[in-house]
Scaffold this active site. Structure first.
Site, PDB file in Angstrom:
ATOM      1  N   GLY A  27       0.774  -1.234   0.000  1.00 54.03           N
ATOM      2  CA  GLY A  27       0.000   0.000   0.000  1.00 54.03           C
ATOM      3  C   GLY A  27       0.807   1.287   0.000  1.00 54.03           C
ATOM      4  N   ARG A  71     -15.535 -17.434  -9.043  1.00 52.98           N
ATOM      5  CA  ARG A  71     -15.122 -16.112  -9.527  1.00 52.98           C
ATOM      6  C   ARG A  71     -16.311 -15.169  -9.701  1.00 52.98           C
ATOM      7  NH1 ARG A  71     -10.047 -14.647  -8.633  1.00 52.98           N
ATOM      8  NH2 ARG A  71     -10.043 -12.508  -9.336  1.00 52.98           N
ATOM      9  N   HIS A 118       0.693   1.387 -13.105  1.00 52.68           N
ATOM     10  CA  HIS A 118       1.465   0.221 -13.556  1.00 52.68           C
ATOM     11  C   HIS A 118       2.955   0.573 -13.533  1.00 52.68           C
ATOM     12  CE1 HIS A 118       2.177  -3.601 -15.517  1.00 52.68           C
ATOM     13  NE2 HIS A 118       3.059  -2.972 -16.271  1.00 52.68           N
ATOM     14  N   GLU A 158     -11.495  -2.860 -20.915  1.00 55.07           N
ATOM     15  CA  GLU A 158     -11.711  -4.312 -20.804  1.00 55.07           C
ATOM     16  C   GLU A 158     -10.408  -5.095 -20.947  1.00 55.07           C
ATOM     17  OE1 GLU A 158     -12.789  -2.670 -23.780  1.00 55.07           O
ATOM     18  OE2 GLU A 158     -14.128  -1.660 -22.378  1.00 55.07           O
ATOM     19  N   ASP A 193      -4.149  -3.634 -19.063  1.00 53.38           N
ATOM     20  CA  ASP A 193      -3.204  -2.513 -19.224  1.00 53.38           C
ATOM     21  C   ASP A 193      -3.301  -1.850 -20.593  1.00 53.38           C
ATOM     22  OD1 ASP A 193      -2.243  -3.112 -16.641  1.00 53.38           O
ATOM     23  OD2 ASP A 193      -0.693  -4.439 -17.421  1.00 53.38           O
ATOM     24  N   ALA A 244       8.771   7.680  -9.585  1.00 56.96           N
ATOM     25  CA  ALA A 244       7.664   7.779 -10.550  1.00 56.96           C
ATOM     26  C   ALA A 244       6.293   7.533  -9.910  1.00 56.96           C
ATOM     27  CB  ALA A 244       7.902   6.821 -11.719  1.00 56.96           C
TER      28      ALA A 244
HETATM   29  C1  GAR Z   1       3.216  -1.119  -7.364  1.00 54.45           C
HETATM   30  O1  GAR Z   1       4.529  -1.152  -7.882  1.00 54.45           O
HETATM   31  C2  GAR Z   1       2.210  -1.053  -8.492  1.00 54.45           C
HETATM   32  O2  GAR Z   1       2.637  -0.275  -9.564  1.00 54.45           O
HETATM   33  C3  GAR Z   1       2.136  -2.507  -8.883  1.00 54.45           C
HETATM   34  O3  GAR Z   1       2.099  -3.180  -7.657  1.00 54.45           O
HETATM   35  C4  GAR Z   1       2.887  -2.461  -6.697  1.00 54.45           C
HETATM   36  C5  GAR Z   1       2.056  -2.264  -5.450  1.00 54.45           C
HETATM   37  O4  GAR Z   1       2.822  -1.666  -4.430  1.00 54.45           O
HETATM   38  N1  GAR Z   1       0.974  -2.770  -9.703  1.00 54.45           N
HETATM   39  C6  GAR Z   1       0.996  -3.642 -10.712  1.00 54.45           C
HETATM   40  O5  GAR Z   1       1.957  -4.324 -10.999  1.00 54.45           O
HETATM   41  C7  GAR Z   1      -0.306  -3.695 -11.496  1.00 54.45           C
HETATM   42  N2  GAR Z   1      -0.141  -4.438 -12.709  1.00 54.45           N
HETATM   43  P1  GAR Z   1       2.136  -0.918  -3.215  1.00 54.45           P
HETATM   44  O6  GAR Z   1       1.117  -1.881  -2.605  1.00 54.45           O
HETATM   45  O7  GAR Z   1       3.263  -0.638  -2.261  1.00 54.45           O
HETATM   46  O8  GAR Z   1       1.483   0.330  -3.722  1.00 54.45           O
END
Ligand code: GAR
Length: 208
Positions: A12, A66, A110, A148, A151, A180
């Site tokens: 998080g 699901r 992402h 849909e 990414d 970033a």
């Molecule tokens: C982050 O690096 C985010 O960009 C990535 O998961 C991590 C979560 O970290 N998301 C993806 O890869 C989505 N495809 P966080 O829980 O510390 O924010």
């Protein structure tokens, strides 16, 4: 005030960046009304509670299949009638009904420069492992609207990060976050909340 639900799965830190932005005042017109995790052990849930935000878990493990999980997740989002849903490290498939219902109202962060290292199987550390294996010299992060596809939605903002020769997936992940992700996610949210983001023919325009 833009009512926002944030969906999380893990540490998080991106959620924290948004909370900090709201508290410091660099993100205005935003109220985080609920945080939803698919993982009851996600530290992100603690971060939400520490900030006085309602935090709940909707885990696929608690449902027969699901479809039932998808319905429950959609119901828990709907319950607070958000204007925007923010996926901040939410590593589960988004229910198709949610995508349809919240068209152009779901954003995702992402950890690469889309269209590189994205799509099925590219999440978390795997993204950085793939970037290092390919030998790219620049990577970064992307905030985009969710459609849909995986990414494939319209890009709102990207920020590059230089790769170093001695990077490991872990060091690169950390720098992509620091340089970033934690910047462009709150920034994008602030722009959306203040009516600075428009879209035409899947092209996003930002006015500052
Ligand atoms: C982050 O690096 C985010 O960009 C990535 O998961 C991590 C979560 O970290 N998301 C993806 O890869 C989505 N495809 P966080 O829980 O510390 O924010």
């Amino acid at each position: 005030m833009l009512k926002v639900v944030v969906c999380v799965s893990g540490g998080g830190t991106n959620l924290q960046a948004v909370i900090d932005g709201v508290q410091k005042g660099s993100v205005t017109n935003v109220e985080i009304v609920r945080v939803i995790s698919n993982n009851k052990n996600a530290y992100a849930l603690e971060r939400a509670k520490n900030a006085g935000i309602e935090a709940i878990c909707v885990s696929p493990r608690d449902y027969a299949g699901r479809e039932q999980f998808n319905e429950a997740l959609t119901r828990e989002v709907d319950a607070v009638s958000p204007d925007l849903v923010v996926l901040a490290g939410f590593l589960v498939m988004i229910p198709p009904q949610l995508i349809k219902k919240y068209e152009n109202r779901i954003i995702n962060i992402h950890p690469s420069l889309i269209p590189s290292f994205c799509g099925t199987g590219f999440y978390g550390l795997k993204v950085h492992e793939a970037a290092l294996a390919r030998g790219v010299k620049v990577t970064g992060a992307t905030v985009h609207f969710v459609d849909e596809g995986m990414d494939t939605g319209p890009i709102i903002m990207q920020k590059p990060v230089m790769v170093r020769d001695d990077d490991t997936p872990e060091t690169l992940q950390r720098r992509v976050m620091e340089e970033a992700e934690w910047i462009i996610l709150p920034w994008s949210l602030n722009l959306i909340a203040n009516g600075k983001v428009t879209m035409e023919n899947r092209q996003v325009r930002v006015s500052e």
